[in-house]
Design an enzyme around this catalytic site. Sequence first.
Site, PDB file in Angstrom:
ATOM      1  N   CYS A 360       1.608  -4.763   8.843  1.00 33.46           N
ATOM      2  CA  CYS A 360       0.532  -3.833   8.488  1.00 33.46           C
ATOM      3  C   CYS A 360      -0.797  -4.518   8.135  1.00 33.46           C
ATOM      4  CB  CYS A 360       0.954  -2.917   7.353  1.00 33.46           C
ATOM      5  SG  CYS A 360       2.714  -2.758   7.120  1.00 33.46           S
ATOM      6  N   ARG A 389      11.926 -11.995   6.577  1.00 35.65           N
ATOM      7  CA  ARG A 389      12.176 -11.593   5.195  1.00 35.65           C
ATOM      8  C   ARG A 389      13.346 -12.402   4.683  1.00 35.65           C
ATOM      9  NH1 ARG A 389      11.519  -5.025   5.734  1.00 35.65           N
ATOM     10  NH2 ARG A 389       9.440  -5.148   6.644  1.00 35.65           N
ATOM     11  N   GLN A 407       9.937  -6.058  14.992  1.00 40.58           N
ATOM     12  CA  GLN A 407       9.818  -4.605  14.889  1.00 40.58           C
ATOM     13  C   GLN A 407       9.074  -4.043  16.092  1.00 40.58           C
ATOM     14  OE1 GLN A 407       7.656  -4.513  11.133  1.00 40.58           O
ATOM     15  NE2 GLN A 407       9.502  -3.845  10.077  1.00 40.58           N
ATOM     16  N   ASP A 409       6.642  -2.072  16.072  1.00 39.69           N
ATOM     17  CA  ASP A 409       5.830  -1.582  14.972  1.00 39.69           C
ATOM     18  C   ASP A 409       4.486  -1.084  15.481  1.00 39.69           C
ATOM     19  OD1 ASP A 409       5.221  -1.036  12.383  1.00 39.69           O
ATOM     20  OD2 ASP A 409       4.863  -3.118  11.778  1.00 39.69           O
ATOM     21  N   HIS A 411       0.733   1.015  14.024  1.00 41.29           N
ATOM     22  CA  HIS A 411      -0.036   1.666  12.970  1.00 41.29           C
ATOM     23  C   HIS A 411      -1.090   2.539  13.627  1.00 41.29           C
ATOM     24  CE1 HIS A 411       1.855  -1.750  10.938  1.00 41.29           C
ATOM     25  NE2 HIS A 411       1.977  -0.874   9.966  1.00 41.29           N
ATOM     26  N   LYS A 496       8.107  10.001   3.533  1.00 44.75           N
ATOM     27  CA  LYS A 496       8.313   9.503   4.896  1.00 44.75           C
ATOM     28  C   LYS A 496       9.359  10.315   5.627  1.00 44.75           C
ATOM     29  CE  LYS A 496      11.669   5.931   3.812  1.00 44.75           C
ATOM     30  NZ  LYS A 496      11.897   4.580   3.465  1.00 44.75           N
ATOM     31  N   HIS A 542       2.336   4.323   9.392  1.00 45.65           N
ATOM     32  CA  HIS A 542       3.252   3.221   9.750  1.00 45.65           C
ATOM     33  C   HIS A 542       4.409   3.859  10.498  1.00 45.65           C
ATOM     34  CE1 HIS A 542       1.735   0.570   6.359  1.00 45.65           C
ATOM     35  NE2 HIS A 542       1.416   1.752   5.887  1.00 45.65           N
TER      36      HIS A 542
HETATM   37 ZN   LIG Z   1       3.247  -0.896   8.420  1.00 48.06          ZN
END
Ligand SMILES: [Zn+2]
Length: 670
Positions: A360, A389, A407, A409, A411, A496, A542
């Site tokens: 992010c 992580r 991910q 991922d 945004h 979420k 996200h």
């Molecule tokens: Zn994010």
Amino acid sequence: MTKMFKIALPDGSVKEMPEGSTPADVAAAIGPGLAKAALAAKINGEMRDITRPFESDVQLALITARDEAEALELVRHDYAHVLAEAVQNLYPGTQITFGPATEDGFYYDFAPTAQHGPFTEEELPAIEEEMRRIIAADKALVREVWTREQVRDFFEKQGEAFKAEWVMELPDGETISMYRTGDGKDAWIDLCRGPHLASTGKLDPNAFKLTRVSGAYWRGDPKNPMLSRIYGTAWLNKKQLDAYLVRLEEAAKRDHRKIGAEMDLFHLQPEAHGSVFWHPNGFVIYRALEAYMRRRIDEAGYQEIKTPQLMDAKQWEKSGHWGKYRENMFVVPDEIPSTEEGAPVLSGDADLMALKPMNCPGHIQVFKQGITSYRELPIRFYENGSCHRNEPHGALHGLMRVRQFTQDDAHIFCTDDQLVDEVRDFCLLADRVYRDLGFESYAIKLALRPEKRAGTDEQWDRAEQELRDAVVAAGFATAEYGWEELPGEGAFYAPKLEWHLTDAIGRTWQVGTIQADRVMPGLLDAAFIGEDGEKHTPVMLHRAIFGSYERFIGILIEHYAGKFPLWLAPVQVVVATIVSDADTYAQAVAAKLAEADIRVQTDLRNEKINYKVREHSLAKVPLLLVVGKREADEGTVALRRLGSDEHQKMMSLDDAVAMIGAEAVPPDLR
Ligand SMILES: [Zn+2]
Ligand SMILES: [Zn+2]
């Protein structure tokens, strides 16, 4: 005069009950059937023992086996007590600590005597027998309120150092309850918040099984003594237990680590704890998914970017991750490499850098380049974002729980007005992806405001309603889509949506999420110029659909038990010869398939065809083309399909290539 309490029941009726009466009395007053079936009570929404007297006017709901989630939690906690009692009967001197209910049963942590040492799996059958004896004795489970000092003195006298330590740390003013199983010299007592069933005889002696033992630190801290943990699974009846055991067996057969080895997809090794070594076969699946996802996000108006692995710790301080997330981040000193002798020195720009645990903040940096006008919104940045992580080694699990993952991922930066449409479109995109990947059934859940949260109630009301509206607009807020709202489960700064897939054997996996964030863009100074010419902070959505490629492939392996649909199968076709006379023809067949972009191998070994068939079935190759002299002469192939009872099918080579080519097309391109 006896004091009377008004007991309101779920059907709206009110019963007057004298002081000292209990929910069990209410059940009995309603009828003998309910008296027998009632397991516990919900008093003003809180679970209580059925034998605990009323203290005021209340709302009462009686819990029976039909309230399956509540009933399971109750019986599982009861089994934990029975386990602890059984262990102390069989192994005097063993100390007790904690024993909660779990997702499929219970466990209890014990401190065995030094002479005995940790428990072993060989001891479990005897412990189960003792548990059955305690259940058959139908001992009453009775709640008692003690003072902290009484509890400490009691446990100290019993040599229970852990329980004595624990009780002294309970917050002042907390009511301390002890549960007594049975009475007289046969009594067994544990410090416990409860609630419990009325007696051990309410448990089904054939609905539980002790499954395994492991080590666990007292209070989860490696500095503390190692305890011996005994796990069990427990259900309301034997039928449920049996069904669960079958499911476990089926899950073991589908274990992605086992199938991953059989199909030569990937491996893990201690030199890179929690990071995957993808083999050529496994990476074929990975690449097919990447390519598929890129096509999906391209057509949905996303732009793909790539952001740095390493960023200055200050960046993570600003985004708030450093404070809350530091212990899960891999931190690297920012050194100038030494060219001569002498140690490297810190660069001075940054002392510490960290591998990104999420993408992010990087995406915000890209958003912040140049000036963005409201006319450019929404902006959708996608990244196959590789994150690290730090997780304890013990928590890692194959592809399902790793330390390095990628991910899918993205945004989405948008205005308040665009938010609902963007979330709706995401719901539709996620639906297409899950169906394309063979998941017929999934549930969408809305995680609502947690107790500790940022922002006002009005902001939360609105944020939750926006997500609800988006799911309604997409047409998914229905029972068919498992629509459910989960109080208290949202993130600190936003509610979420979560997508829970159901796999081929009925297990569920949480994969996708979308979250509307009005905090991080502000923290990192993301802004756009509005219609009014002023600076505004965008909303940041996200979102991910797979979650991570690693875990999603793990789920796919288990969902399909390795029998992937053709477009994902690492090797799609093997051309196998019956006789060496057909070698040249087999190679020509393979060449023709390769030309049509089919992943094909030949098996020209001098082996019996049945042997070859068995071997390629084990490797889960979806299609086998068997060729011999006759096929070579006639220009045909005999097609065998993995897992199909049908006999092989004779086809002309051209027909086979056309059919396989059509079947191998990814679902979004059909
Ligand atoms: Zn994010
Ligand atoms: Zn308990």
